[in-house]
Motif scaffolding. Structure first.
Motif, PDB file in Angstrom:
ATOM      1  N   HIS A   1       0.633  -1.429   0.023  1.00 24.35           N
ATOM      2  CA  HIS A   1       0.062   0.032  -0.009  1.00 24.35           C
ATOM      3  C   HIS A   1       0.770   1.211  -0.050  1.00 24.35           C
TER       4      HIS A   1
ATOM      5  N   ASP B   1      -6.840   6.959   0.571  1.00 22.45           N
ATOM      6  CA  ASP B   1      -6.807   5.213   0.283  1.00 22.45           C
ATOM      7  C   ASP B   1      -7.811   5.151  -0.870  1.00 22.45           C
TER       8      ASP B   1
ATOM      9  N   HIS C   1       0.723   4.166  -2.843  1.00 18.91           N
ATOM     10  CA  HIS C   1       0.809   5.750  -2.639  1.00 18.91           C
ATOM     11  C   HIS C   1       1.847   6.402  -3.617  1.00 18.91           C
TER      12      HIS C   1
HETATM   13 ZN    ZN Z   1      -2.944   5.134   2.878  1.00 18.23          ZN
END
Ligand code: ZN
Ligand code: KG4
Length: 363
Positions: free
Chosen positions: A116, A331, A120
């Motif tokens: 993750h 997110d 990003h």
């Molecule tokens: Zn995040």
């Protein structure tokens, strides 16, 4: 199957957003669905892991269906299924990872787990032309504040990271100190726009040099958070001798007594110092490494002041700044699909027994 422009279904469920996206060729976002759970966690002033995982279970199938329908794609056309498998809350990750594995297995297509934090970093390349490498990568999120030398999308060398709180976490705590509620980052940002950023002389953090005498490119936000607490509520009384340990400190005043103007000045002063700390390290990293591009991502990259100051720095240093539009700072699954495409292009994929993991490999 279009092997040269792969169609990827991506899933993200690491914290409190249930998200699915369909991404072609790592860049073209055909669908990007995010079901947020903010309303479920607001009264607890933070994410409650058990509530988050239950909500993911309820939402994951409708969100995936909606992504495919929005993209106008039949599941049989997919070339791969990707998921953010680390870092995050383990119960939350399990839901997305299990769903992605089941879909990949049933379609007989490759399955990919994506970090993750790495995703990003590359969110600013979605819907844009590819960038030049090496690049400098800055992740500023609720769980991470790190700088990387990015030789190519799959080769990241960490230059520094926070030694205590992440910047987004510090913004959230600042919001709690000022009594602004959850999620805090956007609230501090909005309030800071109306404040005097020089009203309080909060300390700019300077970390010690490492053994070779080089200034460390690490970050620290916990001292700034305490300085904000004291500026807001006064310095707490010393615990009287013999008083039981663990008693909460007693502050001279409550944040409730401050008017909007006073809170805005505190928010603006906090934000100025937090952003200056980040910029200082980015500038120093630019001096040490010859890079063409500055990749920025993570929830706190939505911050108004940070965006403006990074834009100025990029112009000064002649860097190609890739910072995502607001919806891809937070997110989302599009960034997972974008990053998975780099791995797929190298012929990489994962086995179906890949476990979800609470920590990033990039820490
Ligand atoms: Zn995040
Ligand atoms: O990337 P993200 O959605 O989740 C993690 O991977 O951690 O980041 C969430 C963090 C929260 O701490 C939130 O307060 C912060 O990003 N954030 C902001 C702003 N918008 C979100 N921080 C400062 N200013 C903002 N405008």
């Amino acid at each position: 199957m279009t092997a040269t422009r792969p169609l990827i279904l991506a899933i993200e469920s690491s914290c409190d957003e249930t998200a699915a996206a369909v991404v072609r060729d790592g860049r073209e976002v055909l669908a990007d669905i995010v079901a947020t759970q903010h309303d479920l966690h607001e009264r607890y002033k933070g994410v409650v892991p058990e509530i988050a995982s239950r909500a993911h279970v309820e939402r994951i199938v409708p969100v995936v269906r909606e992504a495919l329908a929005t993209a106008g794609v039949d599941a049989a056309e997919l070339d791969a299924v990707a998921v953010g498998h680390r870092p995050g809350l383990i119960g939350s990750l399990l839901v997305g990872v299990s769903a992605a594995k089941a879909i990949a297995w049933s379609l007989g297509v490759p399955f990919l787990g994506v970090d993750h934090v790495a995703a990003h970093l590359f969110a600013g390349l979605l819907e844009r032309e590819p960038c030049a490498y090496p690049a400098l990568g800055l992740v500023v999120s609720g769980g991470h504040t790190s700088l990387y030398l990015v030789r190519d999308p799959l080769t990241l060398v960490r230059l520094g990271a926070t030694i205590d709180d992440a910047i987004g976490e510090a913004f959230d705590k600042a919001a709690t100190i000022l009594g602004l509620g959850y999620p805090g980052g956007p609230k501090v940002d909005a309030l800071a726009r109306r404040g005097n950023d020089r009203a309080h002389d909060l300390p700019l953090i300077r970390l010690r040099r490492d053994e070779s005498g080089e200034r460390r490119l690490d970050f620290s936000f916990s001292g700034l958070k305490t300085a904000l607490l004291y500026a807001t509520r006064g310095v707490p009384e010393r615990r009287p001798a013999g008083a039981p340990r663990g008693e909460p400190p007693r502050f001279p005043r409550s944040a409730d007594l401050l008017d909007d103007r006073a809170k805005a000045d505190l928010a603006a002063s906090f934000e100025r110092v937090a952003v200056e700390h980040v910029l200082h390290n980015v500038r120093e990293a630019c001096r040490r490494h010859r890079v063409a591009t500055l990749l920025v991502g993570g929830g706190a990259s939505a911050n108004t002041r940070l965006r403006a100051e990074l834009a100025d720095l990029a112009a000064e240093e002649r860097l190609d700044l890739r910072i995502p539009p607001f919806r891809w700072c937070l997110d989302n699954a599009a960034m997972i699909g974008g990053y998975a495409a780099y791995r797929l292009a190298q012929g990489e994929s994962d086995r179906l027994d890949l476990p979800p993991e609470p920590l990033s490999a990039l820490r």
